[in-house]
Design an enzyme around this catalytic site. Sequence first.
Site, PDB file in Angstrom:
ATOM      1  N   GLN A 159      32.596  11.329  17.368  1.00  0.00           N
ATOM      2  CA  GLN A 159      33.544  10.983  18.427  1.00  0.00           C
ATOM      3  C   GLN A 159      34.475  12.175  18.656  1.00  0.00           C
ATOM      4  O   GLN A 159      35.179  12.606  17.746  1.00  0.00           O
ATOM      5  CB  GLN A 159      34.362   9.744  18.043  1.00  0.00           C
ATOM      6  CG  GLN A 159      35.295   9.293  19.149  1.00  0.00           C
ATOM      7  CD  GLN A 159      36.112   8.064  18.802  1.00  0.00           C
ATOM      8  OE1 GLN A 159      37.266   7.939  19.215  1.00  0.00           O
ATOM      9  NE2 GLN A 159      35.530   7.144  18.043  1.00  0.00           N
ATOM     10  N   ARG A 177      43.911  11.131  29.273  1.00  0.00           N
ATOM     11  CA  ARG A 177      45.160  10.375  29.072  1.00  0.00           C
ATOM     12  C   ARG A 177      45.891  10.085  30.383  1.00  0.00           C
ATOM     13  O   ARG A 177      47.115  10.110  30.450  1.00  0.00           O
ATOM     14  CB  ARG A 177      46.058  11.120  28.082  1.00  0.00           C
ATOM     15  CG  ARG A 177      45.482  11.127  26.683  1.00  0.00           C
ATOM     16  CD  ARG A 177      46.158  12.084  25.761  1.00  0.00           C
ATOM     17  NE  ARG A 177      45.532  13.403  25.780  1.00  0.00           N
ATOM     18  CZ  ARG A 177      45.595  14.287  24.810  1.00  0.00           C
ATOM     19  NH1 ARG A 177      46.259  13.994  23.714  1.00  0.00           N
ATOM     20  NH2 ARG A 177      45.001  15.452  24.921  1.00  0.00           N
ATOM     21  N   TYR A 193      36.020  10.600  23.785  1.00  0.00           N
ATOM     22  CA  TYR A 193      37.331   9.946  23.931  1.00  0.00           C
ATOM     23  C   TYR A 193      38.220  10.730  24.887  1.00  0.00           C
ATOM     24  O   TYR A 193      38.018  11.914  25.122  1.00  0.00           O
ATOM     25  CB  TYR A 193      37.993   9.674  22.587  1.00  0.00           C
ATOM     26  CG  TYR A 193      38.574  10.840  21.798  1.00  0.00           C
ATOM     27  CD1 TYR A 193      39.804  11.404  22.120  1.00  0.00           C
ATOM     28  CD2 TYR A 193      37.922  11.319  20.662  1.00  0.00           C
ATOM     29  CE1 TYR A 193      40.363  12.423  21.361  1.00  0.00           C
ATOM     30  CE2 TYR A 193      38.463  12.343  19.894  1.00  0.00           C
ATOM     31  CZ  TYR A 193      39.696  12.883  20.248  1.00  0.00           C
ATOM     32  OH  TYR A 193      40.248  13.901  19.496  1.00  0.00           O
ATOM     33  N   TYR A 199      46.667   3.928  14.618  1.00  0.00           N
ATOM     34  CA  TYR A 199      47.160   3.503  15.929  1.00  0.00           C
ATOM     35  C   TYR A 199      48.179   2.377  15.761  1.00  0.00           C
ATOM     36  O   TYR A 199      47.833   1.209  15.630  1.00  0.00           O
ATOM     37  CB  TYR A 199      46.018   3.019  16.828  1.00  0.00           C
ATOM     38  CG  TYR A 199      44.944   4.036  17.111  1.00  0.00           C
ATOM     39  CD1 TYR A 199      45.178   5.403  17.004  1.00  0.00           C
ATOM     40  CD2 TYR A 199      43.672   3.630  17.499  1.00  0.00           C
ATOM     41  CE1 TYR A 199      44.184   6.326  17.272  1.00  0.00           C
ATOM     42  CE2 TYR A 199      42.663   4.549  17.772  1.00  0.00           C
ATOM     43  CZ  TYR A 199      42.924   5.898  17.653  1.00  0.00           C
ATOM     44  OH  TYR A 199      41.934   6.808  17.919  1.00  0.00           O
ATOM     45  N   GLY A 254      40.774   3.557  27.421  1.00  0.00           N
ATOM     46  CA  GLY A 254      41.864   2.705  26.969  1.00  0.00           C
ATOM     47  C   GLY A 254      42.460   1.899  28.105  1.00  0.00           C
ATOM     48  O   GLY A 254      42.305   2.230  29.281  1.00  0.00           O
ATOM     49  N   TRP A 314      43.640   2.947  21.203  1.00  0.00           N
ATOM     50  CA  TRP A 314      44.792   3.757  20.766  1.00  0.00           C
ATOM     51  C   TRP A 314      46.059   3.330  21.511  1.00  0.00           C
ATOM     52  O   TRP A 314      47.065   2.969  20.897  1.00  0.00           O
ATOM     53  CB  TRP A 314      44.501   5.242  21.001  1.00  0.00           C
ATOM     54  CG  TRP A 314      45.657   6.168  20.679  1.00  0.00           C
ATOM     55  CD1 TRP A 314      46.747   5.892  19.920  1.00  0.00           C
ATOM     56  CD2 TRP A 314      45.814   7.525  21.115  1.00  0.00           C
ATOM     57  NE1 TRP A 314      47.578   6.990  19.850  1.00  0.00           N
ATOM     58  CE2 TRP A 314      47.032   8.004  20.577  1.00  0.00           C
ATOM     59  CE3 TRP A 314      45.044   8.381  21.897  1.00  0.00           C
ATOM     60  CZ2 TRP A 314      47.492   9.299  20.805  1.00  0.00           C
ATOM     61  CZ3 TRP A 314      45.500   9.674  22.112  1.00  0.00           C
ATOM     62  CH2 TRP A 314      46.705  10.128  21.575  1.00  0.00           C
TER      63      TRP A 314
END
Length: 331
Positions: free
Chosen positions: A190, A223, A218, A57, A294, A21
Amino acid sequence: MRYRTLAGTDLSLPVITFGAWAAGGWMWGGTERKDAVEAMRASFDLGVNAIDTAPIYGQGTSEELVGEAIRGIPRDKVYILTKFGMRWDLAKGDFAFHSKDNMGKAIDIYRYAGKESIIKECEDSLRRLGTDYIDLYQIHWPDSTTPIQESMEAVAQLIQQGKVRYAGVCNYSAAQLEEANRYVDVVSNQVPYSMVKRGIEAELVPYCLEQGKSILAYSPMERGLLTGKLKPGHRFGEGDHRANLYFFSDENLRRTNAFLEKVKPIADGKGISLGQLVLLWTLEQPGITVALAGARNTEQAIQNAKATDAELSSEEVAFITAELNELELVK
């Protein structure tokens, strides 16, 4: 790298799979294409032979970068996980939100999973990825305007045609997953899961354990919140979606970092970062098959991949969880 087999498949996925992403730039303040491709290749070199992406994305950017990163790698040596059901070029289905693309142009995002849209999205994804099949094809979000039967039967058709190997869902409840599984063998769900977002433990995890479905977690580091690198007063760049999330208020940064300081001695004793510790804890939780991590550059990618060089004892997991249970964030 350690590997786990996705339930009911022959896909042996790295327990830390590359989440693409952020690599697409959208909602993360843009992307450096060269850095993103190098990050994916560095991950692959360390055994991360699976990449999770989606058309939304970067409105195709992430898939294009994945296609570039895997060029030259034998196709059966890498697993491609992508999605469908979020359109920025069609006003149909559930309106999701207003946004801006990587060029700053205003776009409207819709959740739509009608049959004709899925067929089109699959062809577009195959072209961007530079491949003739997708290993795991996942609906990105539920779409209340389209019957689950219609969406899943479209995926079943793609499987029959050899364009998709296995069906997955994202952000589905246990009830939605149960219904979807009537029309196609859904092997995975997910969903968001992290130390500070554990809602799936109540219903979804027990259901998946009972029914033999895999969970792909995820945003396990929420983040960036759980890396310990963000301090009160942090200001995100323009276009970064985190700026308006309650997780990143000064008070919640203080509380989270205080918790991280309590568990940091475990990370220090193993010579790993807090982010790596968080990934290891996540992988020890019941029902979690894979954690998606990520990376926007090679350094981050290498650190994520090398997390599995260390292990946590059951006592360490229990200590971290006990400390975590004392953490309360302000909404």
